[in-house]
Design a protein around this motif. Structure first.
Motif, PDB file in Angstrom:
ATOM      1  N   ASN A   2       0.851  -1.189   0.000  1.00  0.00           N
ATOM      2  CA  ASN A   2       0.000   0.000   0.000  1.00  0.00           C
ATOM      3  C   ASN A   2       0.891   1.245   0.000  1.00  0.00           C
ATOM      4  N   GLN A   4       1.352   5.206  -0.552  1.00  0.00           N
ATOM      5  CA  GLN A   4       0.759   6.537  -0.635  1.00  0.00           C
ATOM      6  C   GLN A   4       1.892   7.529  -0.419  1.00  0.00           C
ATOM      7  N   THR A   5       2.337   8.128  -1.522  1.00  0.00           N
ATOM      8  CA  THR A   5       3.522   8.993  -1.428  1.00  0.00           C
ATOM      9  C   THR A   5       3.305  10.184  -0.497  1.00  0.00           C
ATOM     10  N   ALA A   6       2.093  10.707  -0.431  1.00  0.00           N
ATOM     11  CA  ALA A   6       1.835  11.836   0.466  1.00  0.00           C
ATOM     12  C   ALA A   6       2.084  11.429   1.919  1.00  0.00           C
ATOM     13  N   ASP A   7       1.582  10.260   2.298  1.00  0.00           N
ATOM     14  CA  ASP A   7       1.793   9.774   3.663  1.00  0.00           C
ATOM     15  C   ASP A   7       3.265   9.467   3.922  1.00  0.00           C
ATOM     16  N   LEU A   8       3.951   8.894   2.921  1.00  0.00           N
ATOM     17  CA  LEU A   8       5.381   8.612   3.083  1.00  0.00           C
ATOM     18  C   LEU A   8       6.171   9.909   3.261  1.00  0.00           C
ATOM     19  N   CYS A   9       5.801  10.952   2.531  1.00  0.00           N
ATOM     20  CA  CYS A   9       6.456  12.258   2.696  1.00  0.00           C
ATOM     21  C   CYS A   9       6.245  12.800   4.104  1.00  0.00           C
ATOM     22  N   ASP A  10       5.004  12.712   4.599  1.00  0.00           N
ATOM     23  CA  ASP A  10       4.697  13.216   5.935  1.00  0.00           C
ATOM     24  C   ASP A  10       5.478  12.470   7.010  1.00  0.00           C
ATOM     25  N   ALA A  11       5.549  11.154   6.874  1.00  0.00           N
ATOM     26  CA  ALA A  11       6.197  10.330   7.892  1.00  0.00           C
ATOM     27  C   ALA A  11       7.726  10.374   7.808  1.00  0.00           C
ATOM     28  N   ASN A  12       8.260  10.852   6.690  1.00  0.00           N
ATOM     29  CA  ASN A  12       9.712  10.836   6.486  1.00  0.00           C
ATOM     30  C   ASN A  12      10.237  12.196   6.047  1.00  0.00           C
ATOM     31  N   GLU A  13       9.661  13.237   6.628  1.00  0.00           N
ATOM     32  CA  GLU A  13      10.026  14.599   6.256  1.00  0.00           C
ATOM     33  C   GLU A  13      11.525  14.818   6.372  1.00  0.00           C
ATOM     34  N   ASP A 149      -0.028  10.788  -6.808  1.00  0.00           N
ATOM     35  CA  ASP A 149       0.424  12.077  -6.276  1.00  0.00           C
ATOM     36  C   ASP A 149       1.839  12.438  -6.702  1.00  0.00           C
TER      37      ASP A 149
END
Length: 159
Positions: A2, A4-13, A149
């Protein structure tokens, strides 16, 4: 997987690099990711074929085609090789063709555009080297993730 690049960006800022928005999704797999394998070619897809004929093992083939919009570097036959050999996807800084057929296959396929003309085949290019486009350097063995995204790159696995 699963993705979701947006979530990966948020979690790995601060730990991911974001590719400039330039790609369209053409594959049947709308979200994909994995370790990076690279090619640097120009209007010659010989090395693309040889890469996709080899075991993909869940990797993503990143093809620096120099941004050429004059011919396609991946078509349905090569995409099918990618499916059969376990590639998660291809990201082409250039064009693909046979987009309707590729859209039915279980492989991710991002490219700048489509073009009906096939490439030449002289066997010219480089493999497994860092390639740079879209403001990001893609290093073999690092990780890439792509979805509707965008495309992000990380030095380590995020999933």
């Amino acid at each position: 997987m699963n993705i979701q690049t947006a979530d990966l960006c948020d979690a790995n800022e601060g730990r991911v690099r974001i590719v400039m928005p330039m790609f369209r999704s053409y594959g049947g797999r709308r979200a994909f990711g994995g370790p990076i394998a690279t090619l640097k070619v120009f209007e010659d897809n010989s090395l693309v074929r040889s890469a996709l004929e080899s075991p993909g093992e869940g990797r993503v083939l990143v093809v620096d085609g120099g941004g050429s919009l004059r011919c396609a570097l991946v078509g349905d036959q090569l995409a099918l090789l990618g499916v059969k050999n376990g590639w998660a996807g291809v990201i082409v800084y250039g064009c693909i063709r046979d987009s309707k057929a590729i859209g039915t296959m279980d492989i991710g396929a991002f490219a700048l555009a489509t073009h009906p003309l096939k490439s030449i085949k002289k066997g010219v290019g480089e493999r497994d080297i860092p390639v740079t486009f879209g403001g990001v350097t893609f290093v073999p063995g690092h990780y890439v993730y792509a979805d509707e995204d965008g495309v992000i790159v990380s030095e380590q696995a995020l999933l």
